[in-house]
Scaffold this motif. Structure first.
Motif, short mmCIF file in Angstrom:
data_model
loop_
_atom_site.label_atom_id
_atom_site.label_comp_id
_atom_site.label_asym_id
_atom_site.label_seq_id
_atom_site.Cartn_x
_atom_site.Cartn_y
_atom_site.Cartn_z
N GLN A 56 0.85 -1.18 0.00
CA GLN A 56 0.00 0.00 0.00
C GLN A 56 0.89 1.23 0.00
N ALA A 57 0.43 2.22 -0.71
CA ALA A 57 1.13 3.49 -0.78
C ALA A 57 0.33 4.51 0.03
N MET A 58 1.04 5.29 0.82
CA MET A 58 0.40 6.34 1.59
C MET A 58 1.04 7.66 1.17
N GLY A 59 0.21 8.66 0.93
CA GLY A 59 0.72 9.92 0.43
C GLY A 59 0.34 11.12 1.27
N ALA A 60 0.79 12.25 0.82
CA ALA A 60 0.47 13.52 1.48
C ALA A 60 -0.99 13.88 1.23
N PRO A 61 -1.57 14.70 2.09
CA PRO A 61 -2.97 15.09 1.89
C PRO A 61 -3.21 15.69 0.50
N PHE A 62 -4.28 15.23 -0.12
CA PHE A 62 -4.73 15.73 -1.43
C PHE A 62 -3.73 15.45 -2.56
N ARG A 63 -2.87 14.46 -2.39
CA ARG A 63 -1.91 14.10 -3.44
C ARG A 63 -2.15 12.68 -3.93
N GLU A 64 -3.41 12.34 -4.17
CA GLU A 64 -3.76 11.04 -4.69
C GLU A 64 -3.09 10.79 -6.04
N ASP A 65 -2.85 11.87 -6.79
CA ASP A 65 -2.21 11.74 -8.10
C ASP A 65 -0.86 11.05 -8.00
N LEU A 66 -0.10 11.35 -6.95
CA LEU A 66 1.20 10.70 -6.77
C LEU A 66 1.05 9.21 -6.49
N LEU A 67 0.02 8.85 -5.73
CA LEU A 67 -0.21 7.44 -5.44
C LEU A 67 -0.49 6.66 -6.72
N TYR A 68 -1.32 7.23 -7.58
CA TYR A 68 -1.63 6.56 -8.84
C TYR A 68 -0.40 6.45 -9.73
N ARG A 69 0.43 7.47 -9.75
CA ARG A 69 1.64 7.42 -10.57
C ARG A 69 2.62 6.37 -10.05
N VAL A 70 2.80 6.31 -8.74
CA VAL A 70 3.69 5.30 -8.16
C VAL A 70 3.14 3.90 -8.43
N ALA A 71 1.85 3.72 -8.29
CA ALA A 71 1.25 2.41 -8.54
C ALA A 71 1.42 2.00 -9.99
N ARG A 72 1.27 2.92 -10.90
CA ARG A 72 1.42 2.60 -12.33
C ARG A 72 2.86 2.22 -12.67
N VAL A 73 3.82 2.96 -12.13
CA VAL A 73 5.23 2.62 -12.37
C VAL A 73 5.55 1.26 -11.78
N THR A 74 5.06 1.00 -10.58
CA THR A 74 5.29 -0.30 -9.94
C THR A 74 4.66 -1.41 -10.76
N GLU A 75 3.44 -1.18 -11.23
CA GLU A 75 2.74 -2.19 -12.03
C GLU A 75 3.54 -2.55 -13.28
N LYS A 76 4.06 -1.55 -13.95
CA LYS A 76 4.85 -1.80 -15.16
C LYS A 76 6.16 -2.53 -14.85
N ASN A 77 6.82 -2.18 -13.76
CA ASN A 77 8.12 -2.76 -13.44
C ASN A 77 8.05 -4.11 -12.73
N THR A 78 6.91 -4.52 -12.28
CA THR A 78 6.77 -5.83 -11.63
C THR A 78 6.00 -6.80 -12.51
N ARG A 79 5.67 -6.40 -13.72
CA ARG A 79 4.93 -7.22 -14.68
C ARG A 79 3.54 -7.58 -14.18
N MET A 80 2.99 -6.79 -13.28
CA MET A 80 1.63 -7.04 -12.80
C MET A 80 0.60 -6.57 -13.82
N GLU A 81 1.07 -5.86 -14.83
CA GLU A 81 0.18 -5.36 -15.87
C GLU A 81 -0.54 -6.50 -16.59
N ASN A 82 0.11 -7.66 -16.68
CA ASN A 82 -0.47 -8.81 -17.36
C ASN A 82 -0.70 -9.97 -16.41
N ALA A 83 -1.00 -9.68 -15.17
CA ALA A 83 -1.23 -10.72 -14.17
C ALA A 83 -2.45 -11.54 -14.55
#
Length: 93
Positions: A56-83
């Motif tokens: 789980q990613a936890m971010g600063a108040p009102f910075r949900e955009d950073l959470l989505y960006r981190v999740a997307r980068v992680t998804e691409k780099n862990t091959r979870m994109e095609n799980a």
């Protein structure tokens, strides 16, 4: 962004009979974002015994955009994109 485990235990099979302590521990890490009033996002990053395991990613108040960006980068780099569980959802689009 702070990355933390979703649970202190590996994922359990559907129908697993858990104890009250296991149920409590399963949620204990997810409470911190809610109690602090911070945005949190849990997502899969790997597979353990054929089941998705996540962080789980936890971010600063009102910075949900950073959470989505981190999740997307992680998804691409862990091959979870095609799980395996994402293929089942392709027909639902």
């Amino acid at each position: 962004v702070l990355l933390m485990p979703v649970s202190p235990q590996p994922p359990r099979m559907l129908g697993h009979k858990s104890t009250p302590l296991e149920d409590y521990l399963g949620d204990v890490y997810n409470l911190s974002a809610s109690l602090a009033g911070l945005p949190g996002l849990a997502y899969p990053v790997g597979v353990f015994n054929g089941l998705p395991a996540g962080v789980q990613a936890m971010g600063a108040p009102f910075r949900e955009d950073l959470l989505y960006r981190v999740a997307r980068v992680t998804e691409k780099n862990t091959r979870m994109e095609n799980a395996p569980w994402t293929r089942a959802m392709e027909g639902a689009k």
